[in-house]
Design a protein around this motif. Structure first.
Motif, PDB file in Angstrom:
ATOM      1  N   ILE A 148      40.770  53.320   5.624  1.00 25.05           N
ATOM      2  CA  ILE A 148      40.557  54.291   4.553  1.00 25.05           C
ATOM      3  C   ILE A 148      40.688  55.686   5.147  1.00 25.05           C
ATOM      4  O   ILE A 148      39.982  56.014   6.103  1.00 25.05           O
ATOM      5  CB  ILE A 148      39.175  54.112   3.895  1.00 25.05           C
ATOM      6  CG1 ILE A 148      38.977  52.664   3.423  1.00 25.05           C
ATOM      7  CG2 ILE A 148      39.002  55.074   2.726  1.00 25.05           C
ATOM      8  CD1 ILE A 148      37.579  52.360   2.921  1.00 25.05           C
ATOM      9  N   VAL A 149      41.570  56.472   4.599  1.00 23.07           N
ATOM     10  CA  VAL A 149      41.904  57.821   5.085  1.00 23.07           C
ATOM     11  C   VAL A 149      41.976  57.870   6.615  1.00 23.07           C
ATOM     12  O   VAL A 149      41.458  58.792   7.257  1.00 23.07           O
ATOM     13  CB  VAL A 149      40.924  58.895   4.549  1.00 23.07           C
ATOM     14  CG1 VAL A 149      41.073  59.053   3.047  1.00 23.07           C
ATOM     15  CG2 VAL A 149      39.468  58.586   4.904  1.00 23.07           C
ATOM     16  N   GLY A 150      42.653  56.873   7.187  1.00 25.69           N
ATOM     17  CA  GLY A 150      42.904  56.862   8.614  1.00 25.69           C
ATOM     18  C   GLY A 150      41.851  56.214   9.478  1.00 25.69           C
ATOM     19  O   GLY A 150      42.037  56.082  10.695  1.00 25.69           O
ATOM     20  N   PHE A 151      40.755  55.738   8.873  1.00 24.11           N
ATOM     21  CA  PHE A 151      39.676  55.125   9.645  1.00 24.11           C
ATOM     22  C   PHE A 151      39.518  53.656   9.265  1.00 24.11           C
ATOM     23  O   PHE A 151      39.552  53.315   8.086  1.00 24.11           O
ATOM     24  CB  PHE A 151      38.349  55.851   9.396  1.00 24.11           C
ATOM     25  CG  PHE A 151      38.360  57.287   9.826  1.00 24.11           C
ATOM     26  CD1 PHE A 151      38.088  57.630  11.136  1.00 24.11           C
ATOM     27  CD2 PHE A 151      38.653  58.293   8.909  1.00 24.11           C
ATOM     28  CE1 PHE A 151      38.093  58.962  11.540  1.00 24.11           C
ATOM     29  CE2 PHE A 151      38.666  59.620   9.300  1.00 24.11           C
ATOM     30  CZ  PHE A 151      38.396  59.956  10.623  1.00 24.11           C
ATOM     31  N   ARG A 152      39.345  52.812  10.268  1.00 29.08           N
ATOM     32  CA  ARG A 152      39.061  51.411   9.991  1.00 29.08           C
ATOM     33  C   ARG A 152      37.584  51.278   9.662  1.00 29.08           C
ATOM     34  O   ARG A 152      36.718  51.548  10.484  1.00 29.08           O
ATOM     35  CB  ARG A 152      39.398  50.526  11.192  1.00 29.08           C
ATOM     36  CG  ARG A 152      39.080  49.050  10.935  1.00 29.08           C
ATOM     37  CD  ARG A 152      39.306  48.206  12.164  1.00 29.08           C
ATOM     38  NE  ARG A 152      40.687  48.275  12.578  1.00 29.08           N
ATOM     39  CZ  ARG A 152      41.099  48.368  13.846  1.00 29.08           C
ATOM     40  NH1 ARG A 152      40.205  48.424  14.812  1.00 29.08           N
ATOM     41  NH2 ARG A 152      42.373  48.412  14.140  1.00 29.08           N
ATOM     42  N   MET A 153      37.307  50.820   8.438  1.00 27.39           N
ATOM     43  CA  MET A 153      35.932  50.757   7.969  1.00 27.39           C
ATOM     44  C   MET A 153      35.594  49.330   7.543  1.00 27.39           C
ATOM     45  O   MET A 153      36.425  48.630   6.964  1.00 27.39           O
ATOM     46  CB  MET A 153      35.725  51.692   6.781  1.00 27.39           C
ATOM     47  CG  MET A 153      36.127  53.136   7.042  1.00 27.39           C
ATOM     48  SD  MET A 153      35.178  53.935   8.367  1.00 27.39           S
ATOM     49  CE  MET A 153      33.549  54.024   7.604  1.00 27.39           C
ATOM     50  N   PRO A 154      34.356  48.866   7.793  1.00 28.27           N
ATOM     51  CA  PRO A 154      33.937  47.563   7.277  1.00 28.27           C
ATOM     52  C   PRO A 154      33.787  47.631   5.764  1.00 28.27           C
ATOM     53  O   PRO A 154      33.321  48.631   5.226  1.00 28.27           O
ATOM     54  CB  PRO A 154      32.587  47.338   7.957  1.00 28.27           C
ATOM     55  CG  PRO A 154      32.073  48.716   8.246  1.00 28.27           C
ATOM     56  CD  PRO A 154      33.287  49.555   8.544  1.00 28.27           C
ATOM     57  N   THR A 155      34.219  46.586   5.079  1.00 29.50           N
ATOM     58  CA  THR A 155      34.098  46.550   3.619  1.00 29.50           C
ATOM     59  C   THR A 155      33.194  45.419   3.142  1.00 29.50           C
ATOM     60  O   THR A 155      32.685  45.487   2.025  1.00 29.50           O
ATOM     61  CB  THR A 155      35.474  46.404   2.960  1.00 29.50           C
ATOM     62  OG1 THR A 155      36.122  45.223   3.469  1.00 29.50           O
ATOM     63  CG2 THR A 155      36.344  47.622   3.253  1.00 29.50           C
ATOM     64  N   ALA A 156      33.006  44.390   3.949  1.00 26.72           N
ATOM     65  CA  ALA A 156      32.117  43.297   3.550  1.00 26.72           C
ATOM     66  C   ALA A 156      31.701  42.497   4.779  1.00 26.72           C
ATOM     67  O   ALA A 156      32.429  42.452   5.784  1.00 26.72           O
ATOM     68  CB  ALA A 156      32.788  42.376   2.528  1.00 26.72           C
ATOM     69  N   LEU A 157      30.554  41.888   4.692  1.00 29.44           N
ATOM     70  CA  LEU A 157      30.007  41.049   5.753  1.00 29.44           C
ATOM     71  C   LEU A 157      29.294  39.868   5.129  1.00 29.44           C
ATOM     72  O   LEU A 157      28.537  40.032   4.182  1.00 29.44           O
ATOM     73  CB  LEU A 157      29.016  41.858   6.603  1.00 29.44           C
ATOM     74  CG  LEU A 157      28.073  41.073   7.529  1.00 29.44           C
ATOM     75  CD1 LEU A 157      28.853  40.511   8.709  1.00 29.44           C
ATOM     76  CD2 LEU A 157      26.933  41.967   8.014  1.00 29.44           C
ATOM     77  N   GLU A 158      29.564  38.673   5.645  1.00 27.88           N
ATOM     78  CA  GLU A 158      28.856  37.471   5.210  1.00 27.88           C
ATOM     79  C   GLU A 158      28.341  36.730   6.431  1.00 27.88           C
ATOM     80  O   GLU A 158      29.050  36.599   7.432  1.00 27.88           O
ATOM     81  CB  GLU A 158      29.769  36.539   4.411  1.00 27.88           C
ATOM     82  CG  GLU A 158      30.136  37.037   3.033  1.00 27.88           C
ATOM     83  CD  GLU A 158      30.950  36.019   2.251  1.00 27.88           C
ATOM     84  OE1 GLU A 158      31.274  34.948   2.820  1.00 27.88           O
ATOM     85  OE2 GLU A 158      31.253  36.289   1.086  1.00 27.88           O
ATOM     86  N   THR A 159      27.095  36.247   6.356  1.00 25.19           N
ATOM     87  CA  THR A 159      26.556  35.430   7.431  1.00 25.19           C
ATOM     88  C   THR A 159      25.864  34.202   6.841  1.00 25.19           C
ATOM     89  O   THR A 159      25.303  34.258   5.749  1.00 25.19           O
ATOM     90  CB  THR A 159      25.533  36.193   8.300  1.00 25.19           C
ATOM     91  OG1 THR A 159      24.375  36.502   7.525  1.00 25.19           O
ATOM     92  CG2 THR A 159      26.128  37.468   8.858  1.00 25.19           C
ATOM     93  N   VAL A 160      25.948  33.121   7.578  1.00 26.01           N
ATOM     94  CA  VAL A 160      25.189  31.916   7.275  1.00 26.01           C
ATOM     95  C   VAL A 160      24.433  31.561   8.544  1.00 26.01           C
ATOM     96  O   VAL A 160      25.042  31.328   9.592  1.00 26.01           O
ATOM     97  CB  VAL A 160      26.097  30.746   6.849  1.00 26.01           C
ATOM     98  CG1 VAL A 160      25.247  29.504   6.572  1.00 26.01           C
ATOM     99  CG2 VAL A 160      26.919  31.124   5.620  1.00 26.01           C
TER     100      VAL A 160
END
Length: 235
Positions: free
Chosen positions: A181-193
């Motif tokens: 996003i606008v040149g930056f790698r950003m986390p968008t979602a996380l799932e854990t079990v």
């Protein structure tokens, strides 16, 4: 709840040196310009559930990070009081402390932290690389990363934490999604079990919607309204 924090901060991936004998897709990935944002504001939605005790909860929270630290403001929540306080708030507090210490940088996807293995193309069209941590650490994942074949951009990471966060948590499976996003790698979602002693299998999901990154407006996220206003929380 470090198991939920491990995907919150985008980390740099530039290699310390050339990777002349590495697969082409890995070279593309490591060569990407990947600056770390100095500021962001995002609305996060957190959900968690434990089927054994039939408890669940969700929370919407504004999060901000900049040179002065990490801050959060809860704007809506519902469900199990235990999950909201012992999982969600504990997760946010852990991230606040990690932001101040700089620990997330230790999880960077670099040859210093991981051994990479070419696993070819995946059925979804992405290229897969195995990632094997060089040490046991709760911030490192033993599994795979999935890259865009055209430019080597990181799309997804999945596997299990190379070290259990605590005696009570025996195994943690994790999936993270990323977007530039606008040149930056950003986390968008996380799932854990996670397989938690006594409590059994517990699931956690967190999604991110960004309002600004480095002062640039990128979206207008809105928190959800309470599904059942006035409903008393679960214990």
């Amino acid at each position: 709840m470090i198991l939920a924090v491990t995907g919150m901060v985008a980390t740099p991936t530039r290699a310390a040196g050339p990777a002349t004998e590495s697969p082409v897709i890995l070279q593309r990935f490591l060569a990407l310009d990947d600056p770390t944002p100095t500021q962001y504001r995002a609305l996060r939605h957190l959900e968690a559930r434990n089927d054994k005790f039939e408890k669940s909860a969700w929370m919407d929270v504004w999060t901000e990070g900049d040179a002065s630290g990490f801050r959060y403001t809860i704007v809506a929540e519902e469900g199990s009081d235990y999950i909201r306080h012992k999982v969600f708030r504990a997760t946010l507090e852990t991230e606040r402390k990690m932001w101040a210490s700089g620990e997330p940088d230790k999880a960077a996807l670099t040859p210093a932290n991981y051994v990479f293995e070419d696993r070819g193309s995946h059925p979804d069209g992405l290229m897969s690389l195995g990632v094997k941590p060089r040490r046991k650490d709760v911030l490192l994942v033993d599994g795979s990363i999935f890259l865009n074949p055209e430019d080597g951009e990181l799309v997804r990471m999945e596997g299990r934490l190379s070290k259990s966060p605590s005696f009570w948590t025996r195994r943690v499976e994790i999936v993270r999604w990323y977007q530039r996003i606008v040149g930056f790698r950003m986390p968008t979602a996380l799932e854990t079990v996670a397989n938690v002693l006594v409590a059994g299998m517990s699931t956690f999901r967190m999604s991110y919607e960004y309002e600004s990154i480095n002062g640039q407006h990128v979206g207008s996220p809105q928190p959800r309204t309470l599904a059942r206003a006035g409903t008393p929380p679960q214990p």
